[in-house]
Write a protein that holds these residues in place. Structure first.
Motif, PDB file in Angstrom:
ATOM      1  N   PRO A 102       0.853  -1.225   0.000  1.00 18.90           N
ATOM      2  CA  PRO A 102       0.000   0.000   0.000  1.00 18.90           C
ATOM      3  C   PRO A 102       0.870   1.249   0.000  1.00 18.90           C
ATOM      4  CG  PRO A 102       0.138  -0.938   2.203  1.00 18.90           C
ATOM      5  CD  PRO A 102       0.886  -1.895   1.328  1.00 18.90           C
ATOM      6  N   PRO A 103       0.427   2.356  -0.540  1.00 15.83           N
ATOM      7  CA  PRO A 103       1.282   3.538  -0.658  1.00 15.83           C
ATOM      8  C   PRO A 103       1.487   4.273   0.672  1.00 15.83           C
ATOM      9  CG  PRO A 103      -0.897   4.007  -1.523  1.00 15.83           C
ATOM     10  CD  PRO A 103      -0.895   2.541  -1.189  1.00 15.83           C
ATOM     11  N   GLN A 104       0.583   4.156   1.628  1.00 15.60           N
ATOM     12  CA  GLN A 104       0.685   4.935   2.870  1.00 15.60           C
ATOM     13  C   GLN A 104       1.910   4.555   3.695  1.00 15.60           C
ATOM     14  OE1 GLN A 104      -1.152   7.512   3.575  1.00 15.60           O
ATOM     15  NE2 GLN A 104      -0.092   7.975   5.499  1.00 15.60           N
ATOM     16  N   PRO A 105       2.207   3.248   3.930  1.00 18.59           N
ATOM     17  CA  PRO A 105       3.406   2.904   4.696  1.00 18.59           C
ATOM     18  C   PRO A 105       4.676   3.433   4.064  1.00 18.59           C
ATOM     19  CG  PRO A 105       1.956   1.024   4.570  1.00 18.59           C
ATOM     20  CD  PRO A 105       1.383   2.043   3.658  1.00 18.59           C
ATOM     21  N   ALA A 106       4.771   3.389   2.745  1.00 22.41           N
ATOM     22  CA  ALA A 106       5.982   3.875   2.072  1.00 22.41           C
ATOM     23  C   ALA A 106       6.154   5.364   2.314  1.00 22.41           C
ATOM     24  CB  ALA A 106       5.892   3.577   0.579  1.00 22.41           C
ATOM     25  N   ALA A 107       5.047   6.142   2.296  1.00 21.81           N
ATOM     26  CA  ALA A 107       5.133   7.590   2.532  1.00 21.81           C
ATOM     27  C   ALA A 107       5.541   7.869   3.975  1.00 21.81           C
ATOM     28  CB  ALA A 107       3.786   8.233   2.207  1.00 21.81           C
ATOM     29  N   GLU A 108       5.005   7.069   4.894  1.00 20.26           N
ATOM     30  CA  GLU A 108       5.346   7.277   6.305  1.00 20.26           C
ATOM     31  C   GLU A 108       6.804   6.937   6.571  1.00 20.26           C
ATOM     32  OE1 GLU A 108       2.516   4.904   8.285  1.00 20.26           O
ATOM     33  OE2 GLU A 108       0.857   6.350   8.090  1.00 20.26           O
ATOM     34  N   LEU A 109       7.322   5.894   5.895  1.00 19.12           N
ATOM     35  CA  LEU A 109       8.737   5.547   6.046  1.00 19.12           C
ATOM     36  C   LEU A 109       9.631   6.662   5.499  1.00 19.12           C
ATOM     37  CD1 LEU A 109       8.734   1.724   5.180  1.00 19.12           C
ATOM     38  CD2 LEU A 109       9.086   2.769   7.417  1.00 19.12           C
ATOM     39  N   LYS A 110       9.204   7.270   4.383  1.00 20.63           N
ATOM     40  CA  LYS A 110       9.975   8.390   3.855  1.00 20.63           C
ATOM     41  C   LYS A 110       9.974   9.572   4.834  1.00 20.63           C
ATOM     42  CE  LYS A 110       9.313   7.330  -1.044  1.00 20.63           C
ATOM     43  NZ  LYS A 110       8.760   7.795  -2.341  1.00 20.63           N
ATOM     44  N   GLU A 111       8.817   9.798   5.464  1.00 13.33           N
ATOM     45  CA  GLU A 111       8.728  10.876   6.462  1.00 13.33           C
ATOM     46  C   GLU A 111       9.641  10.590   7.637  1.00 13.33           C
ATOM     47  OE1 GLU A 111       7.444  14.510   8.042  1.00 13.33           O
ATOM     48  OE2 GLU A 111       7.232  13.613   6.048  1.00 13.33           O
ATOM     49  N   LEU A 112       9.667   9.316   8.107  1.00 14.95           N
ATOM     50  CA  LEU A 112      10.556   8.925   9.202  1.00 14.95           C
ATOM     51  C   LEU A 112      12.007   9.115   8.810  1.00 14.95           C
ATOM     52  CD1 LEU A 112      11.106   7.660  11.964  1.00 14.95           C
ATOM     53  CD2 LEU A 112      10.834   5.396  10.903  1.00 14.95           C
ATOM     54  N   LEU A 113      12.337   8.754   7.549  1.00 13.79           N
ATOM     55  CA  LEU A 113      13.701   8.935   7.058  1.00 13.79           C
ATOM     56  C   LEU A 113      14.095  10.398   7.101  1.00 13.79           C
ATOM     57  CD1 LEU A 113      16.276   7.857   5.710  1.00 13.79           C
ATOM     58  CD2 LEU A 113      15.104   8.050   3.497  1.00 13.79           C
ATOM     59  N   ARG A 114      13.151  11.290   6.742  1.00  8.22           N
ATOM     60  CA  ARG A 114      13.462  12.734   6.739  1.00  8.22           C
ATOM     61  C   ARG A 114      13.750  13.211   8.160  1.00  8.22           C
ATOM     62  NH1 ARG A 114      10.703  17.339   7.422  1.00  8.22           N
ATOM     63  NH2 ARG A 114       8.740  16.233   7.732  1.00  8.22           N
ATOM     64  N   HIS A 115      12.906  12.824   9.164  1.00 11.56           N
ATOM     65  CA  HIS A 115      13.115  13.238  10.548  1.00 11.56           C
ATOM     66  C   HIS A 115      14.416  12.673  11.104  1.00 11.56           C
ATOM     67  CE1 HIS A 115       9.351  15.322  11.030  1.00 11.56           C
ATOM     68  NE2 HIS A 115       8.627  14.234  10.646  1.00 11.56           N
TER      69      HIS A 115
END
Length: 520
Positions: A102-115
């Motif tokens: 699903p696309p939502q987990p991938a977006a959240e992982l990218k957000e975590l990577l940014r933080h």
């Protein structure tokens, strides 16, 4: 086509088994490919990756809280953040499924990577405020941990669904492969049955063929014996034949047969192993004509040629181009005509030569003189003729005898021949009269030659009897070819008129023909 004919045809069975083998190979390739797809690394790496990220995030959150209470140092927090960053910052470990659905987990992982990247950057500064970073981590960790737990669940669910679907497809393909293998085994069994049946039939046919071969071998042996007996008889006949016979291959020259007669004529002690027809023929021109006719027409009939090397002899040769043991060969036979050619040469000599003087007789002189006369006329070359007659020849016969007269004729012929050139033509026309044809000569040069002849004969002394030398003279008339002369006869007639004028005016002289002067 009827089913029975399909079953009875070995080729059709081979084609069917081959088709089933191709189908089995295709199904096997298809199944192996699906099995390989289940073993792809990304199918298990996505859950592991998300679980690792969740664990490291929980550890960083715990270190941030311990830092606030003084149980952990800033260095430990920095190491935890770097490990989390290292776990997140591995794009090759992020599977395609996790990126796409699903696309939502991938977006959240990218957000975590940014933080995480921001936390690591802040902690790397010399004046870094670890407590402020810990506070930020604690404030965001709950939401981020919740998102990572959802991503773990989504990754495991997606991987489980995909694995189940792939296993179902693999089961279907194994079912197809089993059916194809069953068909291949059935076709192979049918083919084996057919081959065994054909082998038995072939064995029975082989026994019948062996029996037929034995009968045929007996017949061939009998036939071969008869052929060998016939060949032996033919070889005996040809070997004892007075003819010359040889059979030799065209390319290699290998001699299949040569009889004793030809071997002896070639001066050989034993039959040669190789022999080419070109070696037999002595004359190059005859050899060329013979081989050209044989190559062009495949045969030559009764061509006269000299054969042999050291002592060539005349032979009447015939030849044929035939095939022997799959190779072109020359069959040649001939008859010795040496005696005939010798007799022919004697007859030709008798027909053209004067027996007393050895010169050309009248007929031969006229034939060759006509040809030489026409040649000079055709090429616009001068030509002169001399008529030579012994003076008082009757008196020589009466005083010294006919033998002396013959000696005088022979001596006169020899003297004239010594003065003339090789290109000149000399003949005895009869009695004591001679004629000489001088090509490429005018009246003036002919008169010079005639005067030499007259002087040479006048100086001769012939012993007619012991102590009684005999001398005699000749009169000579000369004439030159003119446009009005249709042939050599008219030229000889004019020279004859000049001769008789020389005799009438005293003999022992040379006179040229002069138009308008009548014979005295």
């Amino acid at each position: 086509m009827a089913p029975s004919r399909w079953l009875n045809g070995t080729y059709w069975l081979l084609a069917m088994v081959a088709a089933m083998a191709v189908a089995t190979s295709t199904a096997l390739w298809w199944t192996v490919r699906e099995t390989q797809s289940l073993a792809r690394p990304y199918q298990q790496s996505d859950p592991w990756y998300v679980s690792s990220v969740h664990s490291e995030l929980a550890r960083v959150s715990l270190l941030a809280r311990k830092l606030q209470t003084g149980e952990a140092s800033a260095h430990e927090l920095q190491n935890g953040v770097d490990v989390l960053l290292g776990t997140l910052d591995q794009p090759h470990q992020i599977g395609m499924r996790l990126r796409e659905e699903p696309p939502q987990p991938a977006a959240e992982l990218k957000e975590l990577l940014r933080h995480t990247a921001q936390w690591s950057s802040r902690l790397d500064r010399p004046d870094a405020d670890a407590r402020a970073v810990a506070t930020d981590i604690i404030g965001r960790s709950d939401a981020l941990l919740d998102s990572s737990r959802k991503a773990v669940a989504a990754a495991y669910l997606s991987n489980t669904q995909e694995t189940g679907h792939a296993r179902q497809q693999l089961h279907d393909r194994f079912t197809v492969l089993s059916a194809v293998l069953g068909g291949l085994l059935a076709g192979t069994a049918l083919l084996i049955w057919k081959l065994v049946h054909d082998a038995r039939s072939a064995s029975a046919a082989s026994r019948q063929l062996a029996q037929a071969n034995r009968q045929l071998e007996v017949r061939v042996a009998n036939r071969t014996r008869k052929i060998e007996e016939g060949r032996a008889l033919l070889s005996f006949i040809l070997d004892t034949s007075p003819s010359d016979v040889v059979l030799a291959e065209v390319q290699s020259g290998r001699v299949h047969f040569i009889n004793r007669k030809l071997t002896e004529r070639l001066g050989l002690k034993a039959p040669p192993q190789t022999l080419f027809l070109q070696q037999l023929l002595n004359d190059p021109q005859t050899r060329q004509r013979f081989m050209q006719a044989l190559d062009q027409y495949g045969q030559v009939d009764a061509m006269e040629a000299l054969i042999g090397g050291r002592n060539p002899s005349w032979s009447s040769l015939s030849a044929r181009l035939i095939e022997v043991d799959g190779q072109l060969a020359h069959l040649l036979w001939g008859f010795d005509i040496s005696t005939h050619k010798a007799l022919e040469a004697q007859l030709r000599e008798l027909a053209t030569q004067d027996p007393l003087s050895g010169l050309l007789n009248r007929r031969a002189f006229m034939e060759r003189g006509t040809a030489l006369f026409d040649h000079c006329r055709r090429h616009a070359q001068p030509c002169a003729v001399l008529m030579i007659d012994i003076d008082h020849f009757k008196r020589i016969n009466d005083l010294h005898g006919h033998q002396a007269g013959d000696d005088a004729i022979r001596a006169c012929a020899q003297a004239i021949g010594q003065v003339l050139r090789d290109a000149d033509l000399l003949g005895r026309l009869g009695g004591e009269e001679f004629a000489a044809l001088l090509p490429h000569s005018s009246t003036g040069s002919a008169m010079v030659i005639a005067e030499r002849i007259r002087g040479a004969i006048a100086r001769m002394d012939i012993e007619s009897a012991p102590g009684h030398p005999m001398a005699f003279t000749v009169s000579i008339g000369a004439a030159e070819m003119a446009p009005q002369h249709p042939g050599i006869e008219h030229l000889l007639a004019e020279a004859d008129r000049a001769l008789y004028r020389a005799k009438a005016t005293g003999r022992d002289k040379v006179l040229a023909y002069e138009p308008g002067i009548r014979q005295s």
